[in-house]
Design an enzyme around this catalytic site. Structure first.
Site, PDB file in Angstrom:
ATOM      1  N   ASN A  36      -3.136   6.609  -1.158  1.00  0.00           N
ATOM      2  CA  ASN A  36      -2.601   6.833   0.187  1.00  0.00           C
ATOM      3  C   ASN A  36      -1.783   8.113   0.265  1.00  0.00           C
ATOM      4  OD1 ASN A  36      -3.741   4.750   1.663  1.00  0.00           O
ATOM      5  ND2 ASN A  36      -2.197   3.281   1.019  1.00  0.00           N
TER       6      ASN A  36
ATOM      7  N   GLU B  23      -5.200  -0.118  -7.722  1.00  0.00           N
ATOM      8  CA  GLU B  23      -4.136   0.718  -8.279  1.00  0.00           C
ATOM      9  C   GLU B  23      -3.098  -0.195  -8.923  1.00  0.00           C
ATOM     10  OE1 GLU B  23      -3.208   4.732  -5.894  1.00  0.00           O
ATOM     11  OE2 GLU B  23      -3.108   2.963  -4.607  1.00  0.00           O
TER      12      GLU B  23
ATOM     13  N   HIS C 275      -2.303  -2.831  -6.076  1.00  0.00           N
ATOM     14  CA  HIS C 275      -2.761  -2.457  -4.742  1.00  0.00           C
ATOM     15  C   HIS C 275      -4.276  -2.599  -4.625  1.00  0.00           C
ATOM     16  CE1 HIS C 275      -3.387   0.945  -1.576  1.00  0.00           C
ATOM     17  NE2 HIS C 275      -3.446  -0.236  -1.020  1.00  0.00           N
TER      18      HIS C 275
ATOM     19  N   SER D 137       0.819  -1.219   0.000  1.00  0.00           N
ATOM     20  CA  SER D 137       0.000   0.000   0.000  1.00  0.00           C
ATOM     21  C   SER D 137       0.848   1.262   0.000  1.00  0.00           C
ATOM     22  CB  SER D 137      -0.931   0.003   1.217  1.00  0.00           C
ATOM     23  OG  SER D 137      -0.184  -0.137   2.412  1.00  0.00           O
TER      24      SER D 137
END
Length: 716
Positions: A501, A463, A451, A430
């Site tokens: 993130n 992702e 991800h 992540s």
């Protein structure tokens, strides 16, 4: 030939029956664009003047019937003044009325998807025959509007008020059995029998066996409900639907109000009521945002389709690391038809992964979404293993072990030696750099990030992260695999935290500073939930896991020290030190108890305030506007930076990733759409008011240049 155009043809068939066929040239689907609507008007005129026609069937030459209106044209039309938009809408309704008022019976053969305006076309005919392969529905509320081609008028008169309210307010697609049961269609047949069934039905009308005029008359008159029935039906529906839709999505309730208001009117007056309400909704920011998201989603799907031609085949996959995440990935892959090996170093991990997959399948079975034989086949497609014995048979491997760079590097290098040289490795990290993870590999060009978001089965986003040496073929193959899993892939370039993130942690940074300065975390949660987030920041940190968040925050601070480094002890630090990791330990910012359904329920914990006192300023009652600005500015500015740094290809990709990955409020359209709705210059001015809070609140030079030039992310 009675009429021939570029979207519609009308020709005689047999025994006085004509066929109106939709086949929009140059497009893979039929849709109601300006060309098709104009041709429908001309085709109806041609039919009205042809005395030889005794009946009409309506068909499609494509796999779908009509997918609906052309949304790109709609969006342009919505920018018109209200008077112009209303006039145009009523003119379109005159076309449908002209079709409905033809002097002979009409039967529509619904061969495939008939949604929105496509289904409204079907409702304007006297009878409807549906293929077992078709679906119908009025999904307009998902775009912030409601049906505008007569759907709120005709559907209640065809299926009854209660059914119509449910169909329109939910926006759900309806299968043939449900459509037949509700009376929305008159027959359901196998695809190969559809055309003949329509011909037979119209012939029965011509011969007088069926009274098509009586059936048509119901749609021309007021709704058959007495005043008491109407009040009970509509008032209870409005309350329930308002509760379901929430305060930010007005279209479902407006649809019910429109049906109610028009229920005592004949067709033409009722259509005027519909048109006025439709125009009112079309001019809202919610409609602009939701239609924008629809177009963004179409653009994403088009990109993903582009990768198909470059992709290597993916017939079998593998996941490294079982557990809950690995089990979720294995479940999703197997459920969507790609068998998968699930490897772990310990039997306990395998058991946990299989338990996760089984639990998800049992839930699906309980809701009658799958049959027992499907459950068995999915479980059989997940092959647990403690070794690499069969890894030479897989095409793509997803590494999902602990979020530690050294552990991941070791596992990836070991796996690479056990798969074919032309096969592909991915990491479900992540935050850790894909380029860094690739340094220990012999074939870094065959490696990228993949991800997933937790829980895997619910979150639509994946992702796909390109490292410095990742090949185009690797990206294409992994995008294709994500699509096969039923996910929406967004390709991003490598950086700490990637796209989602990287943007989320400045939001958490805004929360940490608010708490330091004396805000109440419960109030912040409530304000941000009213703003539209599914959960406030404290609750979200508890759900993600405080320990997980602390690790990720460290990676982000190292990657972007100027903005994401901290010079103060945060509330997250306090929670971590006290081993209050959130839901997983039943205590974080909130306490967690198990509700009647066995799910964690958050409860206020006064002990939290005592723990936080030493690091927080005296309590201060911040306004809602202050809280929203301090939370949203960092998130929006980091999204801008991701676009400027070429981490994400387009504004549309960025906004879709945030909506699908972290639950950004869809009715606001995404972070960049949110800036647009405020105005880039106004947003910069707002950010400047909070400049003393640090670099997270400082607009980029690129954004300031956009403000000066009067530019926006969507539109110019």
């Amino acid at each position: 030939m009675i009429y021939e155009g570029k979207a519609i043809t009308v020709k005689p068939v047999e025994n006085g029956v004509a066929e109106l066929n939709f086949d929009l040239q140059g497009e893979s689907v039929n849709k109601f664009n300006e060309l098709t609507l104009n041709e429908l008007k001309d085709a109806v005129a041609a039919l009205q003047s042809d005395s030889s026609v005794k009946g009409l069937i309506v068909t499609s030459a494509k796999d779908v019937f009509i997918v609906g209106a052309d949304i790109t044209e709609f969006l342009v039309n919505f920018s018109q003044p209200e008077e112009e938009l209303l006039k145009g809408n009523l003119e379109v309704n005159q076309i449908f009325n002209g079709f409905e008022d033809l002097d002979f019976p009409t039967v529509t053969a619904i061969n495939g998807i008939a949604l929105g305006g496509g289904f409204e076309m079907c409702l304007a005919s006297d009878y409807r025959v549906m293929s077992t392969a078709a679906k119908v529905g009025l999904p307009e509320v998902k775009l912030g509007i409601y049906p505008g081609f007569g759907g709120t008028v005709r559907l209640p008169r065809v299926v009854g008020a209660d059914n119509a309210v449910e169909w329109i307010a939910s926006g759900k697609e309806q299968r043939p059995d449900a459509a037949l049961k509700a009376g929305a269609v008159d027959a359901v047949v196998e695809p190969e029998q559809l055309r003949q069934a329509a011909l037979n039905l119209v012939q029965r009308c011509i011969e007088g066996e069926l009274d098509y005029k009586a059936k048509r008359q119901v749609k021309l008159e007021k709704l058959q409900l007495n005043p008491m029935e109407a009040m009970m039906s509509f008032e209870s529906a409005k309350g329930f639907i308002a509760g379901q839709a929430g305060p930010h999505y007005p279209a479902p309730v407006e649809a019910v109000k429109t049906i109610q208001k028009a229920s005592g009117m004949g067709r033409d007056k009722a259509l005027e009521v519909e048109a006025k309400g439709f125009v009112k909704l079309a001019k809202t920011d919610v409609a602009a945002s939701l239609i924008g998201l629809f177009l963004n989603d179409q653009a994403l799907k088009k990109k993903a389709k582009h990768y198909e031609s470059q992709s290597a085949p993916v017939e079998r996959a593998a996941v490294l690391g079982a557990g809950i995440m690995g089990g979720g990935i294995a479940y999703q892959s197997a459920l969507k038809g790609t068998p998968i090996l699930m490897k772990d170093i310990a039997q306990e991990g395998i058991d946990l992964g299989l338990s996760e997959a089984s639990k998800l399948l049992v839930k699906q079975l309980g809701r009658k979404r799958i049959k027992p034989e499907k459950m068995a086949s999915v479980l059989n497609a997940i092959v647990p293993t403690l070794n690499y014995g069969d890894f030479n048979t897989v095409d793509v491997v997803v590494e999902a072990v602990v979020e530690n760079v050294n552990v991941k590097k070791a596992v990836l290098a070991e796996c690479e030696d056990n798969i074919g040289e032309d096969k592909f490795l991915t990491s479900n990290t992540s935050t850790i750099s894909i380029t860094e993870l690739a340094t220990g590999l012999k074939r870094p060009e065959n490696f990228c990030g993949m991800h997933f978001f937790n829980p895997v089965h619910m979150m639509p986003l994946v992702e796909v992260i390109r490292g410095e040496k990742t090949s185009d073929k690797t990206i294409a193959t992994v995008v294709n695999y994500a699509k096969k899993m039923g996910k929406t892939p967004v390709v991003v370039n490598d950086c700490p935290g990637f796209m989602v993130n990287r943007v989320l942690f400045p939001y958490f940074g805004g929360f940490a500073a608010l708490m330091r300065d004396g805000a109440d975390f419960q109030k912040v949660d409530k304000v941000m939930e009213r703003f539209g987030w599914p959960m406030g920041p404290a609750y979200l940190m508890d759900v993600v896991g405080i320990d997980t968040g602390q690790h990720a925050e460290g990676v982000m601070a190292e990657g972007f020290p100027e903005r994401m480094g901290r010079d103060f002890k945060s509330v997250g630090d306090v929670m971590f030190e006290n081993k209050r990791f959130g839901q997983k330990t039943n205590a974080g910012f909130y306490k967690y108890e198990t509700d009647k359904r066995g799910k964690p329920k958050k409860v206020v914990d006064e002990a939290t305030y005592e723990l936080l006192k030493p690091i927080c300023a005296e309590p201060k009652d911040y306004s809602d506007e202050d809280i929203i600005a301090r939370m949203m500015i960092p998130l929006c500015l980091e999204t801008v930076r991701c676009l400027e740094d070429n981490i994400v290809e387009s504004a549309a990709d960025a906004d879709m990733a945030l909506i699908m990955g972290i639950g950004f409020p869809p009715f606001r359209g995404g972070a960049l759409k949110y800036i647009d709705s405020m105005g880039v210059a106004a947003f910069c001015e707002l950010a400047d008011k909070y400049a003393d809070l640090g670099p997270l609140y400082h607009p980029t030079e690129g954004l300031r240049e956009m403000a000066k030039a009067g530019k926006s992310f969507f539109g110019n």
